[in-house]
Write a protein that holds these residues in place. Structure first.
Motif, PDB file in Angstrom:
ATOM      1  N   ILE A  78     -13.698 -29.712  14.490  1.00  0.00           N
ATOM      2  CA  ILE A  78     -14.682 -30.344  13.607  1.00  0.00           C
ATOM      3  C   ILE A  78     -15.935 -30.641  14.430  1.00  0.00           C
ATOM      4  N   GLU A  79     -17.010 -30.000  14.064  1.00  0.00           N
ATOM      5  CA  GLU A  79     -18.280 -30.257  14.743  1.00  0.00           C
ATOM      6  C   GLU A  79     -19.028 -31.302  13.929  1.00  0.00           C
ATOM      7  N   ASN A  80     -18.907 -32.517  14.380  1.00  0.00           N
ATOM      8  CA  ASN A  80     -19.539 -33.631  13.650  1.00  0.00           C
ATOM      9  C   ASN A  80     -20.942 -33.869  14.188  1.00  0.00           C
ATOM     10  N   ASN A  81     -21.910 -33.253  13.528  1.00  0.00           N
ATOM     11  CA  ASN A  81     -23.309 -33.477  13.929  1.00  0.00           C
ATOM     12  C   ASN A  81     -23.949 -34.577  13.073  1.00  0.00           C
ATOM     13  N   HIS A  82     -23.108 -35.295  12.354  1.00  0.00           N
ATOM     14  CA  HIS A  82     -23.544 -36.477  11.584  1.00  0.00           C
ATOM     15  C   HIS A  82     -24.472 -36.143  10.438  1.00  0.00           C
ATOM     16  N   ILE A  83     -24.518 -34.887  10.069  1.00  0.00           N
ATOM     17  CA  ILE A  83     -25.404 -34.549   8.959  1.00  0.00           C
ATOM     18  C   ILE A  83     -24.892 -33.288   8.262  1.00  0.00           C
ATOM     19  N   ALA A  84     -25.055 -33.286   6.955  1.00  0.00           N
ATOM     20  CA  ALA A  84     -24.719 -32.116   6.155  1.00  0.00           C
ATOM     21  C   ALA A  84     -25.959 -31.764   5.346  1.00  0.00           C
ATOM     22  N   GLN A  85     -26.633 -30.738   5.775  1.00  0.00           N
ATOM     23  CA  GLN A  85     -27.919 -30.328   5.199  1.00  0.00           C
ATOM     24  C   GLN A  85     -28.933 -31.468   5.384  1.00  0.00           C
ATOM     25  N   THR A  86     -29.001 -32.411   4.436  1.00  0.00           N
ATOM     26  CA  THR A  86     -29.863 -33.582   4.658  1.00  0.00           C
ATOM     27  C   THR A  86     -29.082 -34.884   4.520  1.00  0.00           C
ATOM     28  N   THR A  87     -27.801 -34.770   4.177  1.00  0.00           N
ATOM     29  CA  THR A  87     -27.006 -35.966   3.888  1.00  0.00           C
ATOM     30  C   THR A  87     -26.348 -36.510   5.153  1.00  0.00           C
ATOM     31  N   PRO A  88     -26.725 -37.735   5.538  1.00  0.00           N
ATOM     32  CA  PRO A  88     -26.113 -38.301   6.739  1.00  0.00           C
ATOM     33  C   PRO A  88     -24.625 -38.591   6.514  1.00  0.00           C
ATOM     34  N   LEU A  89     -23.895 -38.561   7.582  1.00  0.00           N
ATOM     35  CA  LEU A  89     -22.447 -38.767   7.529  1.00  0.00           C
ATOM     36  C   LEU A  89     -22.085 -40.008   6.709  1.00  0.00           C
ATOM     37  N   ALA A  90     -22.853 -41.069   6.893  1.00  0.00           N
ATOM     38  CA  ALA A  90     -22.534 -42.340   6.230  1.00  0.00           C
ATOM     39  C   ALA A  90     -22.563 -42.225   4.705  1.00  0.00           C
ATOM     40  N   LEU A  91     -23.297 -41.248   4.182  1.00  0.00           N
ATOM     41  CA  LEU A  91     -23.346 -41.086   2.727  1.00  0.00           C
ATOM     42  C   LEU A  91     -22.319 -40.072   2.226  1.00  0.00           C
ATOM     43  N   GLY A  92     -21.567 -39.500   3.153  1.00  0.00           N
ATOM     44  CA  GLY A  92     -20.649 -38.442   2.732  1.00  0.00           C
ATOM     45  C   GLY A  92     -19.195 -38.650   3.089  1.00  0.00           C
ATOM     46  N   LEU A  93     -18.920 -39.572   3.986  1.00  0.00           N
ATOM     47  CA  LEU A  93     -17.554 -39.649   4.492  1.00  0.00           C
ATOM     48  C   LEU A  93     -17.024 -41.074   4.511  1.00  0.00           C
ATOM     49  N   ALA A  94     -15.941 -41.291   3.758  1.00  0.00           N
ATOM     50  CA  ALA A  94     -15.257 -42.579   3.811  1.00  0.00           C
ATOM     51  C   ALA A  94     -14.146 -42.489   4.854  1.00  0.00           C
ATOM     52  N   GLY A  95     -13.721 -43.618   5.347  1.00  0.00           N
ATOM     53  CA  GLY A  95     -12.645 -43.603   6.332  1.00  0.00           C
ATOM     54  C   GLY A  95     -13.114 -42.931   7.608  1.00  0.00           C
ATOM     55  N   SER A  96     -12.208 -42.218   8.274  1.00  0.00           N
ATOM     56  CA  SER A  96     -12.598 -41.560   9.519  1.00  0.00           C
ATOM     57  C   SER A  96     -12.068 -40.137   9.545  1.00  0.00           C
ATOM     58  N   ILE A  97     -12.720 -39.325  10.351  1.00  0.00           N
ATOM     59  CA  ILE A  97     -12.290 -37.921  10.456  1.00  0.00           C
ATOM     60  C   ILE A  97     -10.889 -37.858  11.059  1.00  0.00           C
ATOM     61  N   ALA A  98     -10.684 -38.597  12.132  1.00  0.00           N
ATOM     62  CA  ALA A  98      -9.373 -38.585  12.778  1.00  0.00           C
ATOM     63  C   ALA A  98      -8.288 -39.055  11.814  1.00  0.00           C
ATOM     64  N   GLY A  99      -8.643 -40.089  11.017  1.00  0.00           N
ATOM     65  CA  GLY A  99      -7.677 -40.625  10.057  1.00  0.00           C
ATOM     66  C   GLY A  99      -7.239 -39.574   9.048  1.00  0.00           C
ATOM     67  N   ARG A 100      -8.159 -38.731   8.671  1.00  0.00           N
ATOM     68  CA  ARG A 100      -7.820 -37.689   7.701  1.00  0.00           C
ATOM     69  C   ARG A 100      -6.828 -36.695   8.283  1.00  0.00           C
ATOM     70  N   GLN A 128      -3.494 -28.475  15.951  1.00  0.00           N
ATOM     71  CA  GLN A 128      -4.119 -29.563  16.702  1.00  0.00           C
ATOM     72  C   GLN A 128      -5.574 -29.587  16.263  1.00  0.00           C
ATOM     73  N   ALA A 129      -6.227 -30.733  16.414  1.00  0.00           N
ATOM     74  CA  ALA A 129      -7.638 -30.782  16.048  1.00  0.00           C
ATOM     75  C   ALA A 129      -8.474 -31.329  17.196  1.00  0.00           C
ATOM     76  N   LEU A 130      -9.661 -30.785  17.297  1.00  0.00           N
ATOM     77  CA  LEU A 130     -10.651 -31.268  18.253  1.00  0.00           C
ATOM     78  C   LEU A 130     -11.869 -31.724  17.445  1.00  0.00           C
ATOM     79  N   ILE A 131     -12.199 -33.000  17.586  1.00  0.00           N
ATOM     80  CA  ILE A 131     -13.350 -33.530  16.857  1.00  0.00           C
ATOM     81  C   ILE A 131     -14.475 -33.740  17.863  1.00  0.00           C
ATOM     82  N   ILE A 132     -15.554 -33.008  17.695  1.00  0.00           N
ATOM     83  CA  ILE A 132     -16.653 -33.098  18.653  1.00  0.00           C
ATOM     84  C   ILE A 132     -17.836 -33.816  18.013  1.00  0.00           C
ATOM     85  N   ASP A 133     -18.178 -34.950  18.592  1.00  0.00           N
ATOM     86  CA  ASP A 133     -19.388 -35.639  18.174  1.00  0.00           C
ATOM     87  C   ASP A 133     -20.552 -34.861  18.777  1.00  0.00           C
TER      88      ASP A 133
END
Ligand SMILES: Cc1ncc(C[n+]2csc(CCOP(=O)(O)OP(=O)(O)O)c2C)c(N)n1
Ligand SMILES: [Mg+2]
Lengths: 339, 297
Positions: B164-186, B223-228
């Motif tokens: 998971i390449e978490n660049n904190h943005i999806a097109q123009t939508t910041p992560l905070a407006l798109g993701l509840a909980g946490s990536i690892a939790g999912r 296995q998952a690798l989450i990269i900030d």
């Protein structure tokens, strides 16, 4: 005598036996249950490693199957009710149907999605539809519909092993219990293959010894049985002689067998269980009108009315096309009694 | 794992390639769309350097970096974006739809998770010793099919590395407006172990990926690798809605080329820089003079 259910089951069994790349996925397909409509009965006992029962995840299993097909397997996905195939539209349309072409023919995706469509069992609005038309006209996707004519088991076998593209294989719930009618079993009729399609042929059905037909009936799937009954009634009760063309491949559409017949009879009635608008019949009529011009004197369509399918038996009957609807439309477009 | 200079070379190749794309789009050499990988180069390079030749890579819309790190030909990728016969897919796929050897990409967000899971399953069922790596962004985590895939991958035990390449943005939508909980939790919810790194350092990503890949290969389980991570460029060509200062800050602190380049001798680094500029230019010119896609449809 074989039922369509046994024929399909046998087609699956033969495919699993003949090719170790064949894998079956679906909900509740394991023995002793053997699938909601029992098409997969017995298979998990014989092939435990290759019959995989899935979670309730139509999108996921279809997407997985696309990946499996891409890497050398020949997966078959069973979608328990055709209505649920909407969940599999994205993996089918945007993945499976695209990969070969958009990767410049460097790969193939031999994936079969089987599913029972159709009503007349009182299952109500979300378990009775015939929505195969949603899959017609998608480049890269073949749509094949079994009927009780010919050999539905062989049709399924060919879908699995004799072609390499994603394919939606449409079954109808009421077909399962019908007996397969091949040339030998059809005493009152003549059934012959029509057109040049080798894998998924079209059939032509006529009353044995009848005068030349004045109307072409064109259909597929379970409606082939209702159309057959209409053909008998028209012949024996009204002296209107018709010819029935039953297609098995709906998309890409090869209309040649219908064109050939309609060019002789000059009249065409398309018959389908799905709703009328933008349906299979609309496409068939468009093709015929483009090719035959004024040689097509009259045409019509029999289809479901555009209402969700009610659960109550009486209401459901009024929604879906019946034999009487075919008779009425046939007369309406001016099919003449034999002089 | 590759040596430090080779890793740097891969990072620079992707950077120069993507910069060329953005510049030449403005001049009209390309048509259609593109999503550049500028800022995220260390993710692709750090992960893919640890794969075996037969391993499979499944990528998304932002696939140029993954493709080049996988060893894809820059000229063929330029050609694909220009609609040339020499393009990776003869011009049929364009920027988001690449296939070469065991590399596959698709522009439908989320769709690649079930696809990659099926690939990994097929490889395992046929006794091949490969693993499959799938790259997805934080935005793709909004798609339901992702979780069906997580469930299948874990339930059926597929040799799959989810990056998971978490660049904190999806097109123009910041992560905070798109993701509840946490990536690892999912991932945890499906019994998929994950490892999170917050870095643009190719060596750190590589060593983490190396361990995860070894574990996937050994256990035959996901296995998952989450990269900030940090996207420096626009989502596509010129559609960045973030403040300039924010991007300048990211470029200053999170540039994989600087972070890793500083480890190298200046002369060695400069030699690579010069070599890659010429290589990318030559690939571009070649593609430009290649014949347009034609042939039967
Ligand atoms: C199913 C689907 N919905 C929407 C889009 C349009 N789209 C393309 S990229 C993107 C954002 C993706 O964000 P993320 O997954 O975080 O990847 P990133 O672009 O940050 O690398 C969107 C909405 C798409 N390609 N597919
Ligand atoms: Mg993102």
């Amino acid at each position: 005598m074989t039922s369509v259910l046994d024929a399909l089951n046998n087609g699956l069994q033969r495919a699993l036996t003949d090719d170790s790349r064949v894998v079956l996925l679906g909900e509740d397909i394991l023995d002793p249950y053997g699938g909601a409509f029992k098409v997969t009965r017995g298979l998990s006992t014989v092939f435990p490693e290759r019959v995989l029962t899935t979670p309730v995840s139509e999108a996921g299993m279809t997407g997985l199957a696309a990946g499996m097909a891409l890497r050398g397997l020949r997966p078959i996905v069973e979608i328990m009710f055709g209505d649920f195939s909407t969940l599999a539209v994205d993996p089918l349309v945007n993945t499976a149907a695209k990969l070969r072409w958009m990767y410049n023919d460097q790969v193939s995706v031999p994936l079969v999605v089987r599913t029972p469509m159709g009503g007349r069992r009182g299952y109500g609005p979300t378990h009775s539809q015939s929505i195969e038309k949603l899959f017609l006209g998608v480049p890269g996707l073949r749509v094949v519909a079994a009927s009780h004519f010919g050999d539905p088991g062989e049709l399924l076998y060919r879908a699995i092993l004799r072609q390499d593209d994603p394919l939606v294989f449409v079954e109808h719930k009421l077909l399962y219990g019908l007996q397969v009618i091949d040339a030998a079993a059809a005493s009152d009729f003549e059934i012959e293959r029509s057109g040049s399609a080798e894998l998924f042929p079209a059939y032509r059905l006529t009353v044995r010894g009848a005068p030349p037909p004045t109307l072409t009936l064109a259909t597929y799937g379970y409606m082939a049985e209702l159309a057959r009954q209409a053909l008998v009634k028209l012949a024996f009760e009204r002296e209107i002689f018709t010819e029935l063309i039953v297609l098995t491949q709906l998309a890409p559409l090869d209309a040649a067998p219908i064109l050939e017949s309609a060019s002789r009879t000059g009249r065409l009635l398309t018959i389908e269980e799905g709703t009328l608008s933008a349906g299979w019949g609309a496409e068939v009529l468009a093709r015929c009108s483009e090719s035959l011009g004024s040689r097509l004197a009259a045409a019509g369509r029999v289809a479901a009315i555009e209402t969700p399918i009610p659960a109550a038996a009486g209401l459901e009957r009024r929604t879906l096309p019946e034999v009487d609807d075919i008779l009425r439309e046939a007369e309406k477009i001016g099919a003449q009694p034999h002089a | 794992m590759t040596d430090a200079l080779a890793l740097y070379r891969s990072l620079v190749l992707i950077r120069r390639f993507e910069e060329t794309i953005l510049a030449e789009y403005r001049r009209g050499a390309f048509s259609g769309t593109t999503h550049t990988y500028i800022g995220q180069e260390a993710n692709a390079v750090g992960v893919i350097t640890n794969l075996q030749p037969d391993d499979i890579v499944v990528s998304n819309h932002r696939c140029h970096g993954h493709f080049l790190a996988y060893g894809g030909d820059p000229r063929a990728l330029f050609g694909e974006l220009m609609g040339r016969v020499t393009g990776v897919c003869g011009g049929r796929g364009g920027s988001q739809h690449l296939h070469w050897r065991n590399f596959y990409s698709n522009g439908i967000l989320g769709s690649t998770l079930p696809l990659a899971t099926g690939i990994a399953l097929a490889e395992k069922m046929q006794g091949r010793q490969t693993i499959t790596t799938v790259f997805a962004g934080d935005g793709a985590l909004g798609e339901g099919s992702v979780y069906e895939a997580f469930n299948f991958a874990s339930l059926w035990g597929t040799p799959l590395l989810i990056v998971i390449e978490n660049n904190h943005i999806a097109q123009t939508t910041p992560l905070a407006l798109g993701l509840a909980g946490s990536i690892a939790g999912r991932l945890t919810a499906f019994g998929i172990p994950s490892c999170a790194v917050s870095t643009s350092d190719v060596l750190e990503i590589s060593s983490t990926a190396q361990a995860l890949i070894a574990e996937v290969r050994h256990s035959q389980r996901p296995q998952a690798l989450i990269i900030d991570s940090a996207r420096f460029g626009p989502h596509s060509k010129s559609d960045d809605t973030r403040p300039v200062e924010m991007i300048e800050e990211l470029r200053r602190t999170r540039d994989p080329l600087t972070i890793h380049g500083n480890r190298l001798a200046v002369s060695a680094r400069q030699a690579v820089d010069t070599e890659i500029v010429a290589l990318v230019r030559a690939a571009f010119e070649q593609a430009l003079s290649d014949p347009p896609a034609g042939g039967a449809l």
